[in-house]
Design an enzyme around this catalytic site. Structure first.
Site, short mmCIF file in Angstrom:
data_model
loop_
_atom_site.label_atom_id
_atom_site.label_comp_id
_atom_site.label_asym_id
_atom_site.label_seq_id
_atom_site.Cartn_x
_atom_site.Cartn_y
_atom_site.Cartn_z
CG ASN A 123 -1.20 5.79 -1.87
OD1 ASN A 123 -1.64 5.44 -3.19
ND2 ASN A 123 -1.96 5.84 -0.94
CE LYS B 285 -9.15 12.51 -6.49
NZ LYS B 285 -8.75 11.13 -6.90
NE ARG C 223 11.12 0.91 -23.02
CZ ARG C 223 11.35 0.81 -24.48
NH1 ARG C 223 10.19 -0.05 -25.11
NH2 ARG C 223 12.00 1.25 -25.21
CB CYS D 150 -4.04 8.81 0.40
SG CYS D 150 -5.53 8.52 0.45
NE ARG E 17 -2.18 9.25 -8.61
CZ ARG E 17 -2.13 9.20 -10.06
NH1 ARG E 17 -1.19 8.44 -10.83
NH2 ARG E 17 -2.98 10.25 -10.32
CE LYS F 72 -3.28 2.93 0.41
NZ LYS F 72 -4.25 3.22 -0.45
N1 SAJ Z 1 -2.07 14.94 -8.57
C1 SAJ Z 1 -1.13 15.71 -9.44
N2 SAJ Z 1 -0.67 15.18 -10.53
C2 SAJ Z 1 -1.26 14.11 -11.17
C3 SAJ Z 1 -1.96 13.01 -10.42
C4 SAJ Z 1 -2.43 13.69 -9.22
O1 SAJ Z 1 -0.66 16.60 -8.96
O2 SAJ Z 1 -0.67 13.74 -12.12
C5 SAJ Z 1 -2.34 15.38 -7.29
C6 SAJ Z 1 -3.78 15.44 -7.11
O3 SAJ Z 1 -4.32 16.68 -7.75
C7 SAJ Z 1 -3.85 15.26 -5.63
C8 SAJ Z 1 -2.75 14.10 -5.08
O4 SAJ Z 1 -1.78 14.37 -6.54
O5 SAJ Z 1 -3.69 16.57 -5.09
C9 SAJ Z 1 -3.55 12.90 -5.20
O6 SAJ Z 1 -4.35 12.54 -6.00
P1 SAJ Z 1 -4.45 11.18 -6.61
O7 SAJ Z 1 -5.63 11.22 -7.48
O8 SAJ Z 1 -3.14 10.72 -7.28
O9 SAJ Z 1 -4.60 10.02 -5.63
P2 SAJ Z 1 -5.54 9.98 -4.31
O10 SAJ Z 1 -4.74 10.42 -2.98
O11 SAJ Z 1 -7.10 10.72 -4.66
O12 SAJ Z 1 -5.90 8.64 -4.25
C10 SAJ Z 1 -4.53 7.65 -4.15
C11 SAJ Z 1 -4.67 6.50 -5.09
N3 SAJ Z 1 -3.40 6.16 -5.29
C12 SAJ Z 1 -2.81 5.78 -6.30
O13 SAJ Z 1 -3.29 6.22 -7.46
C13 SAJ Z 1 -1.51 4.97 -6.29
C14 SAJ Z 1 -5.87 5.58 -4.74
O14 SAJ Z 1 -5.86 4.41 -5.59
C15 SAJ Z 1 -5.57 5.28 -3.13
O15 SAJ Z 1 -6.73 4.23 -2.71
C16 SAJ Z 1 -5.75 6.26 -2.18
O16 SAJ Z 1 -4.49 7.28 -2.61
C17 SAJ Z 1 -5.61 6.14 -0.72
O17 SAJ Z 1 -6.63 6.06 -0.25
O18 SAJ Z 1 -4.43 5.54 -0.36
#
Ligand code: SAJ
Length: 440
Positions: free
Chosen positions: A219, A326, A255, A269, A222, A215
């Site tokens: 995150n 977001k 890639r 998260c 990402r 988990k």
């Molecule tokens: N963000 C960016 N650029 C991007 C993508 C996102 O700046 O290209 C920012 C968003 O605006 C936001 C933050 O990142 O502020 C997080 O947003 P997100 O959509 O990436 O993720 P969360 O926090 O809503 O959900 C994540 C997800 N994890 C992954 O994608 C690895 C979700 O699957 C998890 O269940 C969740 O965290 C969690 O609860 O842990």
């Protein structure tokens, strides 16, 4: 293992949809929350979060009598703990000059303790809250063992991370693959039997600590990927490039998949979980730490962008559009947009903020507008911080008629420069040194 009744502790963004989903699939569910306002609202049939499709599914579950809510756990076949694991706001750890945030595990501790009086032989307990590695074996198991029942022999114990994306929770709960980490293989098997009630994605059994690490790794990956996108935005501005065009072209490589820069990383998260690694092993987490720092500093970069667009910030009136962390969610936790507003105000700007998903939210030190028009009124500049669907489709001609502002700053790349420019705006985009065109 067969389950007739389960008890879900924590009825937030994960616990409530999970409880509802089990009830919708024929299981008797008792939901527990320590917040009396949440309990009251749910007992009255109204969900307290915004999640598409959840209100109607919840109403059906309540009407069917299969879902009940109170502030106390009851006896059940299985217990799911889905409470928050934020970081501590006042205390920090330190290692070789690195200052890091610490996990606040109080909610997990007290939810686990709340199960003690109702824990019975043969039960299954599952922790879903994102937690530092080894929480299940080092924190949850010892608490439950105080019941005199032994974890793994008298009752099953698992860690199973939730992986759903806010805004798409109901679909992802069903379709996503699930990882179930048991403290014994039998525990993992019992966990599988429970989630198989509604999960259509593959279910993978492993051990509890691996599941915890999976988990946080997801995150963290990402977070690191967004950090590099944010650095690319800064570099692009330095080199006179439009980062969005550069990313589009780089992503044509088979890639490469660069994510989107933005005002920073928020939510409960991704901006929190990587700290669990840094706290647990700072000596092996330098990249993870740096990525956190880059993303946490991004709101400062946005403020600099605004300063470059409008000059001196003192007494400038700014309409800030979007406060959520977001797009298309009402969640303001750890939102970089809120941080940008605080920083602008520190520089003397007067910010009027509009958040369509949480118009009545009360945030300390933030002046919330009651609607878009009142945010725009008297503004010197418009700052877009979140790409909510309704902001993406704003018509710049109509906006121009509602405000004297002729400067717009888009931090999320959704407004079309030509459209805004022909409506009379100088549109500045984060990561784009080529905008506005009139400055070339
Ligand atoms: N963000 C960016 N650029 C991007 C993508 C996102 O700046 O290209 C920012 C968003 O605006 C936001 C933050 O990142 O502020 C997080 O947003 P997100 O959509 O990436 O993720 P969360 O926090 O809503 O959900 C994540 C997800 N994890 C992954 O994608 C690895 C979700 O699957 C998890 O269940 C969740 O965290 C969690 O609860 O842990």
């Amino acid at each position: 293992m067969k389950f007739k009744k389960i008890c879900v502790l924590g009825l937030g963004y994960i616990g409530l949809p999970t409880a509802t989903m089990f009830a919708a699939h024929g299981i008797e569910v008792h939901g527990v929350d320590i917040n009396p306002r949440v309990v009251e609202s749910l007992q009255a049939g109204k969900i307290h979060i915004h999640e598409p499709g959840l209100q109607s599914l919840f109403e059906e579950a309540i009407k069917s009598g299969r879902l009940t809510v109170s502030s106390q756990p009851v006896e059940a076949d299985a217990f799911i703990i889905a409470v928050p694991t934020p970081f501590q706001h006042e205390k920090f750890g330190e290692h070789n000059g690195i200052r890091f945030k610490l996990a606040d595990m109080r909610a997990v501790t007290s939810a686990t303790e709340a199960i003690l009086p109702v824990l019975r032989k043969g039960n299954l307990v599952i922790l879903e809250s994102t937690s530092p590695p080894r929480t299940t074996v080092k924190l949850v198991a010892p608490i439950l063992t105080r019941s005199t029942l032994q974890a793994g022999t008298d009752f099953h114990l698992c860690y199973s991370p939730e992986r759903v994306l806010p805004g798409q929770i109901l679909r992802e709960l069903v379709d996503n693959a699930r990882v179930i980490g048991g403290i014994t293989p039998e525990s993992a098997r019992a966990g599988r039997d429970l989630y198989a009630t509604f999960v259509k994605g593959e279910i993978h059994e492993t051990d509890a600590t691996t599941a915890e690490m999976v988990k946080i790794m997801e995150n963290t990956t990402r977070d690191v990927n967004i950090a590099i996108a944010n650095e690319f935005a800064r570099l692009a501005e330095k080199f006179g490039v439009d980062v969005w065009e550069a990313i589009r072209l780089a992503n044509l490589h088979p890639r490469i998949n660069i994510l989107n820069p933005g005002p920073g990383v928020g939510g409960h998260c991704i901006s929190v979980d990587p700290w669990f690694f840094v706290e647990a092993a700072p000596e092996f987490s330098s990249l993870i730490y740096q990525a956190r720092k880059v993303n946490d500093e991004q709101p400062n970069f946005v403020v600099e962008k605004v300063r470059r667009a409008i000059g001196e910030l003192k007494n400038k009136k700014i309409a800030a559009l979007g406060l959520a962390y977001k797009p298309d969610v009402d969640d303001l936790r750890e939102s970089p947009a809120v941080e940008v507003i605080h920083l602008l105000q520190k520089e003397g700007a007067i910010v009027h903020a509009w958040e369509p998903f949480a118009p009545n939210a009360k945030l300390e030190g933030v002046d919330m507008a009651s609607d878009l028009d009142s945010a725009l009124k008297d503004a010197d500049a418009i700052l877009l911080l979140v790409s909510h669907s309704q902001f993406r489709t704003l018509n710049p001609v109509s906006i121009a008629s509602k405000t004297r502002a002729r400067i717009a700053i888009d931090t999320v790349n959704v407004w079309k420069p030509e459209q805004w420019q022909s409506a009379g705006f100088a549109l500045h985009r984060l990561g784009d040194a080529k905008s506005p065109v009139s400055n070339l």
